[in-house]
Design an enzyme around this catalytic site. Sequence first.
Site, PDB file in Angstrom:
ATOM      1  N   TYR A 156       0.817  -1.336  -0.130  1.00 39.11           N
ATOM      2  CA  TYR A 156       0.031  -0.162   0.034  1.00 39.11           C
ATOM      3  C   TYR A 156       0.948   1.117  -0.002  1.00 39.11           C
ATOM      4  CZ  TYR A 156      -4.465   2.183   0.177  1.00 39.11           C
ATOM      5  OH  TYR A 156      -5.582   2.805   0.088  1.00 39.11           O
ATOM      6  N   LYS A 163      -3.517   7.907   3.377  1.00 40.17           N
ATOM      7  CA  LYS A 163      -4.921   7.503   4.129  1.00 40.17           C
ATOM      8  C   LYS A 163      -4.525   7.994   5.635  1.00 40.17           C
ATOM      9  CE  LYS A 163      -7.140   5.902   0.745  1.00 40.17           C
ATOM     10  NZ  LYS A 163      -8.112   6.795  -0.108  1.00 40.17           N
TER      11      LYS A 163
HETATM   12  O1  0WD Z   1     -10.324  -1.623  -2.556  1.00 34.89           O
HETATM   13  C1  0WD Z   1     -10.496  -0.573  -2.771  1.00 34.89           C
HETATM   14  N1  0WD Z   1     -11.021  -0.426  -4.103  1.00 34.89           N
HETATM   15  C2  0WD Z   1     -10.502   0.595  -1.699  1.00 34.89           C
HETATM   16  C3  0WD Z   1     -10.558   1.926  -2.102  1.00 34.89           C
HETATM   17  C4  0WD Z   1     -10.512   0.194  -0.368  1.00 34.89           C
HETATM   18  C5  0WD Z   1     -10.435   1.274   0.585  1.00 34.89           C
HETATM   19  C6  0WD Z   1     -10.530   2.542   0.063  1.00 34.89           C
HETATM   20  N2  0WD Z   1     -10.787   2.741  -1.032  1.00 34.89           N
HETATM   21  C7  0WD Z   1     -10.574   4.048  -1.624  1.00 34.89           C
HETATM   22  C8  0WD Z   1      -9.718   4.744  -2.654  1.00 34.89           C
HETATM   23  O2  0WD Z   1      -8.329   4.991  -2.185  1.00 34.89           O
HETATM   24  C9  0WD Z   1     -10.230   5.999  -3.169  1.00 34.89           C
HETATM   25  O3  0WD Z   1     -10.010   6.919  -1.969  1.00 34.89           O
HETATM   26  O4  0WD Z   1     -11.876   4.527  -2.247  1.00 34.89           O
HETATM   27  C10 0WD Z   1     -11.771   5.788  -3.173  1.00 34.89           C
HETATM   28  C11 0WD Z   1     -12.319   5.250  -4.635  1.00 34.89           C
HETATM   29  O5  0WD Z   1     -11.416   4.295  -5.089  1.00 34.89           O
HETATM   30  P1  0WD Z   1     -12.098   3.228  -5.936  1.00 34.89           P
HETATM   31  O6  0WD Z   1     -13.576   3.101  -6.138  1.00 34.89           O
HETATM   32  O7  0WD Z   1     -11.282   2.012  -5.765  1.00 34.89           O
HETATM   33  O8  0WD Z   1     -11.325   3.562  -7.555  1.00 34.89           O
HETATM   34  P2  0WD Z   1     -11.723   4.067  -8.739  1.00 34.89           P
HETATM   35  O9  0WD Z   1     -13.132   3.582  -9.335  1.00 34.89           O
HETATM   36  O10 0WD Z   1     -10.412   4.274  -9.949  1.00 34.89           O
HETATM   37  O11 0WD Z   1     -12.113   5.796  -8.552  1.00 34.89           O
HETATM   38  C12 0WD Z   1     -11.071   6.875  -7.987  1.00 34.89           C
HETATM   39  C13 0WD Z   1     -11.336   8.084  -8.817  1.00 34.89           C
HETATM   40  C14 0WD Z   1     -10.576   8.112 -10.013  1.00 34.89           C
HETATM   41  O12 0WD Z   1     -10.688   7.193 -10.823  1.00 34.89           O
HETATM   42  P3  0WD Z   1      -9.374   6.693 -11.746  1.00 34.89           P
HETATM   43  O13 0WD Z   1      -9.203   5.331 -11.695  1.00 34.89           O
HETATM   44  O14 0WD Z   1      -9.854   7.266 -13.170  1.00 34.89           O
HETATM   45  O15 0WD Z   1      -8.105   7.465 -11.245  1.00 34.89           O
HETATM   46  O16 0WD Z   1     -10.794   9.176  -8.249  1.00 34.89           O
HETATM   47  C15 0WD Z   1     -11.135  10.078  -9.114  1.00 34.89           C
HETATM   48  C16 0WD Z   1     -11.082   9.375 -10.450  1.00 34.89           C
HETATM   49  O17 0WD Z   1     -12.349   9.441 -10.814  1.00 34.89           O
HETATM   50  N3  0WD Z   1      -9.624  10.944  -9.270  1.00 34.89           N
HETATM   51  C17 0WD Z   1      -9.868  12.193  -9.308  1.00 34.89           C
HETATM   52  N4  0WD Z   1     -10.986  13.251  -9.447  1.00 34.89           N
HETATM   53  C18 0WD Z   1     -10.814  14.312  -9.295  1.00 34.89           C
HETATM   54  N5  0WD Z   1      -9.521  15.122  -9.578  1.00 34.89           N
HETATM   55  C19 0WD Z   1      -8.689  12.689  -9.617  1.00 34.89           C
HETATM   56  C20 0WD Z   1      -8.451  14.162  -9.685  1.00 34.89           C
HETATM   57  N6  0WD Z   1      -7.278  14.692  -9.868  1.00 34.89           N
HETATM   58  N7  0WD Z   1      -7.615  11.852  -9.660  1.00 34.89           N
HETATM   59  C21 0WD Z   1      -8.504  10.424  -9.413  1.00 34.89           C
END
Ligand code: 0WD
Length: 292
Positions: A156, A163
């Site tokens: 991580y 985080k």
């Molecule tokens: O196992 C997991 N997936 C976990 C995720 C476990 C525990 C927590 N999380 C957290 C992540 O760290 C994050 O904070 O949940 C949150 C959402 O993550 P997610 O649903 O796993 O990931 P995803 O579907 O990729 O969404 C994150 C999004 C980005 O997607 P991409 O993949 O295109 O980077 O964050 C957004 C974007 O839509 N994002 C931004 N939005 C605005 N401005 C930016 C930015 N600069 N960068 C990323």
Amino acid sequence: MGLFTGKKGLILGVANDFSIAWAITKKLHEEGAELGFTHLPGDKMERRVRKLAEPIGARLITPCDVQSDEDVARVFAEARQTYGPLDFVLHSIAFAPVDDLKGPFLNASREGFKTAMDISVFSLAMVARQAAEVMPQGGAIVTLTYFGGERVVPGYNLMGVCKAALDAAVKYLAFDLGPRKVRVNAVSAGPVKTLAASAVGDFDRLAALYEMSAPMDRNITREEVGAAGMFLLSELASGITGEVLHVDCGYNVMGSPGRAIEKVKALILAKVQAANPELAAALQNDDELKRL
Ligand code: 0WD
């Protein structure tokens, strides 16, 4: 009548239908919420989010790069224009440059650190600042965090440090916005297969670890994270702020590998038994293995 009938909110962080933000959106929508969405700038991201958001009647779908203060301010001005006062905001955003994320934290670059902290942590403060302005009667903000900020989770790396800072940000923002009746909380989710998760270490191994060690002997589902996020954004959580709610089948309470060692031992013995029963019997009598 749903829990969110008549309530309006903004969702930041839907990348596709695997996103945690989308799992929470589905629960909010089921409960009658009216929802606006942001997407990362760019036609591809816009198309992906529109495909999901339009069928549920979103009146606002707008680009937002949280690294730009002007962008965040514009988004909330547009939200106010479209919906009037908001009741809730979901911040489900994190990013770290892959080269800085893949290696040990020891080797993270200064630029990578700044970018990761900016997008994954400072953005919550900026979003909360703007959100509070469009929540004159108060409201709720939820972000997504991970246990890798509380304890070391190999793989991580830099995101764990982000985080930890995000968890602290939730508490300080809860204090700052408490008098304005704006609650700020985090859902700490177990591993969920998403775009972002594929950038972090070996996802399948992490998920297997939860199945082996968590008190509930399994990993969480997307729907469970969705429900918990919806709960914290709802009036049911009216007395909760500054909280990190673990939705991880209890993994975070463990102080040892729990039943994992027994399970791995049984798995290995079963394979050995099939191939070489004599060796399996010898292994079962081995003092060192018995101790485990
Ligand atoms: O196992 C997991 N997936 C976990 C995720 C476990 C525990 C927590 N999380 C957290 C992540 O760290 C994050 O904070 O949940 C949150 C959402 O993550 P997610 O649903 O796993 O990931 P995803 O579907 O990729 O969404 C994150 C999004 C980005 O997607 P991409 O993949 O295109 O980077 O964050 C957004 C974007 O839509 N994002 C931004 N939005 C605005 N401005 C930016 C930015 N600069 N960068 C990323």
